[in-house]
Structure formats: structure tokens, C-alpha cells
Design an enzyme around this catalytic site. Structure first.
Site, short mmCIF file in Angstrom:
data_model
loop_
_atom_site.label_atom_id
_atom_site.label_comp_id
_atom_site.label_asym_id
_atom_site.label_seq_id
_atom_site.Cartn_x
_atom_site.Cartn_y
_atom_site.Cartn_z
N ILE A 16 -0.83 -15.09 -13.59
CA ILE A 16 -1.71 -14.48 -12.59
C ILE A 16 -0.91 -13.50 -11.73
O ILE A 16 -1.38 -12.42 -11.38
CB ILE A 16 -2.35 -15.58 -11.70
CG1 ILE A 16 -3.30 -16.47 -12.52
CG2 ILE A 16 -3.11 -14.96 -10.53
CD1 ILE A 16 -3.89 -17.65 -11.74
N THR A 88 3.63 -26.72 -12.51
CA THR A 88 3.01 -28.04 -12.68
C THR A 88 4.05 -29.01 -13.24
O THR A 88 4.94 -28.60 -13.99
CB THR A 88 1.81 -28.00 -13.67
OG1 THR A 88 2.25 -27.39 -14.89
CG2 THR A 88 0.63 -27.23 -13.11
N GLN A 143 -7.29 -33.64 -9.08
CA GLN A 143 -7.32 -33.62 -10.56
C GLN A 143 -6.52 -34.80 -11.08
O GLN A 143 -5.38 -35.02 -10.64
CB GLN A 143 -6.75 -32.30 -11.08
CG GLN A 143 -6.47 -32.26 -12.57
CD GLN A 143 -7.73 -32.47 -13.42
OE1 GLN A 143 -8.82 -32.04 -13.07
NE2 GLN A 143 -7.58 -33.16 -14.54
N GLY A 145 -3.97 -36.79 -12.87
CA GLY A 145 -2.66 -36.38 -13.37
C GLY A 145 -1.95 -35.35 -12.50
O GLY A 145 -0.90 -34.83 -12.88
N TYR A 149 0.49 -31.72 -7.52
CA TYR A 149 -0.06 -30.35 -7.50
C TYR A 149 -1.27 -30.28 -6.56
O TYR A 149 -1.40 -29.35 -5.76
CB TYR A 149 -0.45 -29.99 -8.93
CG TYR A 149 -0.87 -28.57 -9.17
CD1 TYR A 149 0.07 -27.58 -9.46
CD2 TYR A 149 -2.21 -28.20 -9.15
CE1 TYR A 149 -0.33 -26.27 -9.72
CE2 TYR A 149 -2.62 -26.90 -9.40
CZ TYR A 149 -1.67 -25.94 -9.69
OH TYR A 149 -2.07 -24.64 -9.94
N1 CAA Z 1 -10.45 -39.02 -15.66
C1 CAA Z 1 -10.40 -40.38 -15.85
N2 CAA Z 1 -9.59 -40.96 -16.73
C2 CAA Z 1 -8.82 -40.16 -17.47
C3 CAA Z 1 -8.81 -38.77 -17.33
C4 CAA Z 1 -9.68 -38.21 -16.39
N3 CAA Z 1 -9.75 -36.86 -16.18
N4 CAA Z 1 -7.92 -38.25 -18.18
C5 CAA Z 1 -7.37 -39.30 -18.83
N5 CAA Z 1 -7.92 -40.45 -18.41
C6 CAA Z 1 -7.61 -41.81 -18.86
C7 CAA Z 1 -7.45 -41.81 -20.36
O1 CAA Z 1 -8.69 -41.99 -20.99
C8 CAA Z 1 -6.52 -43.00 -20.55
O2 CAA Z 1 -7.26 -44.18 -20.42
P1 CAA Z 1 -7.02 -45.41 -21.43
O3 CAA Z 1 -5.58 -45.78 -21.26
O4 CAA Z 1 -7.96 -46.47 -20.93
O5 CAA Z 1 -7.34 -44.88 -22.78
C9 CAA Z 1 -5.61 -42.95 -19.35
O6 CAA Z 1 -6.34 -42.19 -18.35
C10 CAA Z 1 -4.32 -42.26 -19.63
O7 CAA Z 1 -4.62 -40.93 -20.01
P2 CAA Z 1 -3.67 -40.09 -20.89
O8 CAA Z 1 -3.47 -40.72 -22.24
O9 CAA Z 1 -4.14 -38.68 -20.86
O10 CAA Z 1 -2.28 -40.21 -20.09
P3 CAA Z 1 -1.03 -39.36 -20.33
O11 CAA Z 1 0.02 -39.99 -19.49
O12 CAA Z 1 -0.73 -39.13 -21.76
O13 CAA Z 1 -1.44 -37.91 -19.76
C11 CAA Z 1 -1.92 -36.25 -18.17
C12 CAA Z 1 -1.77 -37.75 -18.42
C13 CAA Z 1 -0.67 -35.50 -18.64
C14 CAA Z 1 -2.03 -36.08 -16.70
C15 CAA Z 1 -3.12 -35.70 -18.92
O14 CAA Z 1 -4.25 -36.48 -18.59
C16 CAA Z 1 -3.42 -34.26 -18.51
O15 CAA Z 1 -2.81 -33.32 -19.00
N6 CAA Z 1 -4.42 -34.06 -17.63
C17 CAA Z 1 -4.85 -32.71 -17.19
C18 CAA Z 1 -4.07 -32.25 -16.00
C19 CAA Z 1 -4.53 -30.87 -15.63
O16 CAA Z 1 -5.70 -30.56 -15.53
N7 CAA Z 1 -3.58 -29.98 -15.40
C20 CAA Z 1 -3.91 -28.63 -15.03
C21 CAA Z 1 -2.76 -27.73 -15.38
S1 CAA Z 1 -3.19 -26.01 -15.10
C22 CAA Z 1 -3.23 -25.92 -13.45
O17 CAA Z 1 -2.90 -26.80 -12.72
C23 CAA Z 1 -3.72 -24.60 -12.91
C24 CAA Z 1 -4.83 -24.79 -11.96
O18 CAA Z 1 -4.63 -24.57 -10.77
C25 CAA Z 1 -6.15 -25.19 -12.43
#
Ligand code: CAA
Length: 243
Positions: A16, A88, A143, A145, A149
């Protein structure tokens, strides 16, 4: 000297920030694009856009003070500061290493203090300034995870309002932009299934383009936006309403 004066864009050589650099140059600003790690992107930015790049660690208070002085000495008084640099380190809190908390707070939030502190007195002295902080939808809604952030980006919103109050009488405006998910290296590094799932929640049914954020920056920097102060402009394709 550029027609509109000097703008600083932190993280201004990629993503950006690069589009903000290009757009401000097109508007007639001389842009100081601050970068930290990626030399190749910085060289390409300088060659492609005509911006002057400066290697400054925005987490380092003294480096920001010195860097801002250097920019003013080389290019002229700074009229616009865009706090865009951000990283991030996603992960759920119960697994998050302390380093990943601190790195995100330092880079995304403390950097705003460091850079604003470095330019604010000259802006106050000149009776004009535009500070634009690039926050995020995830600072507004939280958000999964992203405790680090989301906290940093929400912190930028409070910071924006307080700084706007302190400097409104000096001809300075301070505003925030909250982009949604924008197609950059940052979102490209996400797990594709997780990203696809998020895109499905966006009513506009696509990610945003970096240019769509850069256009808002140009508007907030312009004279037309003089009465917008302490505001948050959101650009997320309707995702905030849907999630
Ligand atoms: N809501 C509720 N539960 C969720 C969920 C959500 N959004 N996402 C995952 N879960 C649950 C999963 O279903 C899982 O449950 P079970 O164990 O019962 O199956 C549990 O949480 C663990 O999830 P993961 O397997 O995904 O856990 P992980 O440790 O492998 O990964 C994470 C976690 C890396 C945070 C991954 O979920 C992720 O990448 N999330 C997205 C984060 C995101 O949006 N980042 C934005 C980056 S870009 C940015 O930030 C720019 C901006 O300004 C927008």
C-alpha cells in the site's frame, strides 16, 4: 522544489505504501519513502517513481528524529506524514511468543509516536500539517489470530483522535484510514484457505486494491479535506458490516 512540498511515507517502497508514494508524487509532492529491510524494493521504488528513499528503523526513536531532520535538510519542510509501516505476526494469544507481541506493537504503533514526535514541532511552527495513519479494519472489529495487530491498529485510532485535538489550532489535521483486506504481499502471505474464507465475507466480493487506499490518502492530504480532523475513513468493501 516540488509544487506541493514534502511528504514522508513510512513503509513507502512496497505494498500500500508504494502506491501512496506514487499517488502523492503524481499530485505534486516530493516523497521521502522510508524503508527498513528490503534494499531491492527500495532501489526499484526510487528508479520507478522518483521518490527519495531513506533507510530508517521506525521502531527507533533517535533514528526517526535524525531521519526526519535529514529528510527536511535534503528535500525541504515536511507537510505530510503517512504512517503506513506495518507488519503481522499472526497467531492465537495462547500460542503467541512475547517477541511477536512486541514486534507488532513497536512497528505498527510505537512507530507512530516516533515519527509524529519527529515532525510535529516543525508542522506546528509552520502552521500546517497533514498526518495520515494507516490503521485497519482489524483494529475496528478485532480478528482471530491478531491480538497484537488488532491492539496496535486500535491504538492508532485513539492516538489519531488525541493528536488531532492537540494540533487542530495549529493548522494540522490528523486522520486515520482503515483498509480492509487489500491485495499486497501481506495478504498474499496468508494461508490461501483462510484468505478465501475471508474474501467470501466481503460484500463487494473482492479484495481492495492498494490504489484505492492511496486515493484516500491524497484526498486527506489535500486542501479539500481541511475540515476532516480526528476522523477514521473505512474502505473495506462492506466487510465490517458483514462480519
Ligand atoms: N473464528 C473462530 N474460530 C476460528 C477462526 C475464526 N476466524 N479461525 C480459526 N478458528 C478455529 C479453527 O477452526 C480451529 O479450531 P479447531 O481446533 O476446533 O479445529 C482453531 O481455531 C485453530 O485454528 P487454526 O488451525 O487456524 O490455528 P493456527 O494456529 O494454525 O492458525 C492463524 C491461526 C494463523 C491465526 C490463522 O487462523 C490465520 O491466519 N487467521 C487469519 C489472520 C488474519 O486475518 N490475518 C490478516 C493478515 S493481513 C492484515 O492484517 C492486513 C489487514 O489490515 C487486514
Amino acid at each position: 522544489m516540488a509544487e506541493k512540498g514534502v511528504a514522508i511515507v513510512t513503509g513507502g517502497t512496497r505494498g500500500i505504501g508504494l502506491e501512496i508514494t506514487k499517488a502523492l508524487i503524481a499530485e505534486g509532492y516530493a516523497v521521502a519513502a522510508i524503508y527498513h529491510g528490503n534494499e531491492e524494493a527500495a532501489q526499484k521504488c526510487e528508479a520507478d517513481t522518483g521518490a527519495k528513499t531513506f533507510k530508517i528503523d521506525v521502531c527507533d526513536f533517535e533514528a526517526c528524529q535524525k531521519g526526519a531532520q535529514e529528510i527536511a535538510a535534503q528535500l525541504g519542510p515536511v507537510k505530510v506524514l503517512v504512517n503506513n509501516a506495518g507488519i503481522t505476526r499472526d497467531g492465537t494469544l495462547h500460542k503467541m511468543a512475547a517477541d511477536n507481541w512486541h514486534a507488532v506493537i513497536e512497528t505498527n504503533l510505537n512507530s507512530c509516536f516516533n515519527m509524529c514526535r519527529a515532525v510535529i514541532n516543525d508542522m506546528r511552527g509552520s502552521g500546517f500539517g497533514r498526518i495520515i495513519n494507516i490503521s485497519s479494519i482489524n483494529g475496528q472489529k478485532g480478528q482471530f489470530g491478531q491480538t497484537n495487530y488488532s491492539a496496535a491498529k486500535a491504538g492508532m485510532l485513539g492516538f489519531t483522535k488525541a493528536l488531532a485535538l492537540e494540533n487542530a489550532a495549529k493548522g494540522i489535521t490528523v486522520n486515520a484510514i482503515c483498509p480492509g483486506y487489500i491485495a499486497t504481499d501481506m495478504t498474499a502471505s496468508m494461508n490461501q484457505d483462510v484468505l478465501d474464507n475471508i474474501i467470501r465475507q466481503i460484500p463487494t466480493a473482492r479484495m481492495g486494491k492498494p490504489e484505492e487506499i492511496a486515493d484516500i490518502v491524497c484526498f486527506l492530504a489535500s486542501d479539500k479535506a481541511a475540515f476532516i480532523n480526528g476522523s477514521t475513513i473505512t474502505a473495506n468493501g462492506g466487510q465490517y458490516m458483514a462480519s
